[in-house]
Design a protein around this motif. Sequence first.
Motif, PDB file in Angstrom:
ATOM      1  N   ILE A   1       0.858  -1.187   0.000  1.00 40.33           N
ATOM      2  CA  ILE A   1       0.000   0.000   0.000  1.00 40.33           C
ATOM      3  C   ILE A   1       0.887   1.227   0.000  1.00 40.33           C
ATOM      4  O   ILE A   1       1.645   1.457   0.942  1.00 40.33           O
TER       5      ILE A   1
ATOM      6  N   THR B   1       1.311   4.934   0.524  1.00 39.02           N
ATOM      7  CA  THR B   1       0.625   6.035   1.209  1.00 39.02           C
ATOM      8  C   THR B   1       1.575   7.217   1.306  1.00 39.02           C
ATOM      9  O   THR B   1       2.647   7.221   0.698  1.00 39.02           O
TER      10      THR B   1
ATOM     11  N   LYS C   1      -1.920  11.078   4.477  1.00 42.26           N
ATOM     12  CA  LYS C   1      -3.083  10.233   4.218  1.00 42.26           C
ATOM     13  C   LYS C   1      -3.468   9.468   5.477  1.00 42.26           C
ATOM     14  O   LYS C   1      -2.603   8.950   6.193  1.00 42.26           O
TER      15      LYS C   1
ATOM     16  N   ARG D   1      -4.882   6.245   7.661  1.00 40.85           N
ATOM     17  CA  ARG D   1      -4.742   4.804   7.514  1.00 40.85           C
ATOM     18  C   ARG D   1      -5.976   4.167   8.158  1.00 40.85           C
ATOM     19  O   ARG D   1      -5.991   3.894   9.365  1.00 40.85           O
TER      20      ARG D   1
ATOM     21  N   PHE E   1      -8.738  -1.299   7.229  1.00 43.77           N
ATOM     22  CA  PHE E   1      -7.698  -1.996   6.466  1.00 43.77           C
ATOM     23  C   PHE E   1      -7.005  -3.076   7.291  1.00 43.77           C
ATOM     24  O   PHE E   1      -6.293  -3.917   6.735  1.00 43.77           O
TER      25      PHE E   1
ATOM     26  N   TRP F   1       3.011  -1.349   4.127  1.00 47.92           N
ATOM     27  CA  TRP F   1       2.715   0.080   4.014  1.00 47.92           C
ATOM     28  C   TRP F   1       4.002   0.804   3.670  1.00 47.92           C
ATOM     29  O   TRP F   1       4.967   0.728   4.423  1.00 47.92           O
TER      30      TRP F   1
ATOM     31  N   LEU G   1      -1.954  -1.174  -3.810  1.00 47.85           N
ATOM     32  CA  LEU G   1      -2.998  -0.155  -3.627  1.00 47.85           C
ATOM     33  C   LEU G   1      -2.341   1.210  -3.646  1.00 47.85           C
ATOM     34  O   LEU G   1      -1.495   1.511  -2.790  1.00 47.85           O
TER      35      LEU G   1
ATOM     36  N   TRP H   1      -2.909   4.148  -2.478  1.00 47.27           N
ATOM     37  CA  TRP H   1      -3.728   4.913  -1.530  1.00 47.27           C
ATOM     38  C   TRP H   1      -3.379   6.392  -1.657  1.00 47.27           C
ATOM     39  O   TRP H   1      -4.232   7.257  -1.574  1.00 47.27           O
ATOM     40  N   ASP H   2      -2.083   6.661  -1.868  1.00 48.02           N
ATOM     41  CA  ASP H   2      -1.660   8.024  -2.237  1.00 48.02           C
ATOM     42  C   ASP H   2      -1.793   8.116  -3.752  1.00 48.02           C
ATOM     43  O   ASP H   2      -0.855   7.881  -4.498  1.00 48.02           O
TER      44      ASP H   2
ATOM     45  N   ALA I   1      -6.889   4.621  -5.847  1.00 50.02           N
ATOM     46  CA  ALA I   1      -8.003   5.180  -5.067  1.00 50.02           C
ATOM     47  C   ALA I   1      -8.371   6.553  -5.602  1.00 50.02           C
ATOM     48  O   ALA I   1      -8.510   7.536  -4.870  1.00 50.02           O
TER      49      ALA I   1
ATOM     50  N   THR J   1     -12.952   9.175   2.419  1.00 48.39           N
ATOM     51  CA  THR J   1     -11.871   8.225   2.682  1.00 48.39           C
ATOM     52  C   THR J   1     -12.438   6.851   3.035  1.00 48.39           C
ATOM     53  O   THR J   1     -11.952   5.821   2.557  1.00 48.39           O
TER      54      THR J   1
ATOM     55  N   ALA K   1     -11.914   3.372   1.006  1.00 46.84           N
ATOM     56  CA  ALA K   1     -11.395   2.185   1.689  1.00 46.84           C
ATOM     57  C   ALA K   1     -12.359   1.016   1.510  1.00 46.84           C
ATOM     58  O   ALA K   1     -11.951  -0.111   1.213  1.00 46.84           O
TER      59      ALA K   1
END
Lengths: 322, 322
Positions: free
Chosen positions: A6, A8, A12, A14, A18, A29, A46, A48-49, A71, A287, A291
């Motif tokens: 992931i 990030t 961001k 968390r 998750f 991460w 992922l 995520w960022d 995302a 968010t 998720a």
Amino acid sequence: MTILTILTSPDKPRPAVFDRLGDDAEVRWVEADTLAAALPGSDALLMWDFFSTALEDAFPTADRLSWVHAASAGVDSLRFRRLVDSDVTVTNAHGVFDQAIAEYVLGVVLMFAKRSVESLELQRDHVWHRRETETVAGTRALVVGTGGIGRRTARLLRAFGVDVVGAATHARAGDADFSRIIDSAHLGEHLSSVDWLINAAPLTDATRGMFDASVFAQLPSTARFVSIGRGASTKTDDLLAALSDGTIAGAGLDVVDPEPLPPGHPLWDAPNTLITAHLSGDTEGWTDRLAQQFLTHWDRWVAGEPFPQTVDLRAGYVPSET
Amino acid sequence: MTILTILTSPDKPRPAVFDRLGDDAEVRWVEADTLAAALPGSDALLMWDFFSTALEDAFPTADRLSWVHAASAGVDSLRFRRLVDSDVTVTNAHGVFDQAIAEYVLGVVLMFAKRSVESLELQRDHVWHRRETETVAGTRALVVGTGGIGRRTARLLRAFGVDVVGAATHARAGDADFSRIIDSAHLGEHLSSVDWLINAAPLTDATRGMFDASVFAQLPSTARFVSIGRGASTKTDDLLAALSDGTIAGAGLDVVDPEPLPPGHPLWDAPNTLITAHLSGDTEGWTDRLAQQFLTHWDRWVAGEPFPQTVDLRAGYVPSET
């Protein structure tokens, strides 16, 4: 064991939901500077960022990656050759932002039509000044981009009695959300009667810089431009000139080029211009929604089931949408 | 010969389309100070200056008046005893303002949800600050007044995914525009889950001062009040207190009490408050629409045909609407 990386960044959140990913996988991460070290052995990634562009440089270290989820609605930062040419499946935040961004567009349209900025100035000065505003009903919009966001925007505009034409990669008549869809390549032929030109397009080779001086020149001088796709679809200098000399009557911009817009940039003070910080999709709970969408995808992936839709990276969007 | 008196004022336009009225009648254009002298012999009266309250004093001189048309949605200035008790038929600008005012309400709702005032301040300061805003979908509205304006507002809100309850003189389930209609007399029982309280009610004995401290106290502190009916339906001091101490989260006011709002009035600077000068219905072409509507009524009247709807002055609105 399955390995999920992931990507990030410090700003961001968390989400606690998750945590359960750890039941099915080893979860790594990482931030941009440790992505390359984490990718070897990773099965899924992922983003995520989702604003990060770190994947292109790190990608050569990915030796067994089979799925990347962004995302975000836009996937332009994933459209580098190695990934486009790979067999990696790409999914995105399809649908999550549709309503929020469509509402934002209507908010901009109504602020222009109701002359809200002027009303705020009169209020600040304690001036009771009755004057005419505009009706939105009966106006005409052209929405470039017929994906989920463009379609939701069209539906809201039509609820106000706006005639809404779409522009996409292929022209066609008869559509549930648009009175017709024109070919974006022939945009110029359709601009002379447009009141609201709305950029809801993904950033692709075809859309990069498409909103330029020639487009603005073909709009009526009463038209407004609303941009919620990607900033680089618009030639900023051309837009600034069109606003400054009255070629068009205003712009509502949630995306600009460059982002973040620097404090000294002249666009901040362009006449009849509303600028927000690429936030139109970020409504309370967003968010959590992102998720939850990833977790739903994750469960399908773990179970070996297909995703409801995937991104065609070569095209630059989810093909089923258009 | 039929005599038509038209009450105007220096700031009102005199549409050219009214010239043809002279084919069927003697037309007397008057202002407030000459109304009493013009009414004797007049068969019909057009309140073109619809804000005027001059008719009450002048009315005793009307000796053969059979029709009064108000070029406004609200008819509160016509609800004086002699006219209410008379056989004079009253019509109003039924429908003309519905779309414009409903759009105004949505504009206010979206400005609050999208934090537009804050965005304008950030833009003025050249600050790129990404932050969360609100989604309108999934919120709940209570629209007081189920006439044409309230209904159009409800339809637009529902297009956004808002649950919309109406409040009228009689409760009832099952309605095309509202998920249900409650009895305005029991408003207090329905306020605790309202995100948007919207005043679209006519000014009557029942609605005068109805939006008071007790109403605001029963709303969630996150609720906003939007008022486009009549200013006197709201107790201004109570609203000002509710805004100032955070009892409610904001107000969008196109009608206030008093009007015009004096320059020194504290409401101008109330927190989270948007004030406009009773202009929500006045969108480009509105004067022409009002004139055309009167001419359509006029042709029916000259032909001896019934009007499509009339005002029940005792109730204070067009009964078919509610």
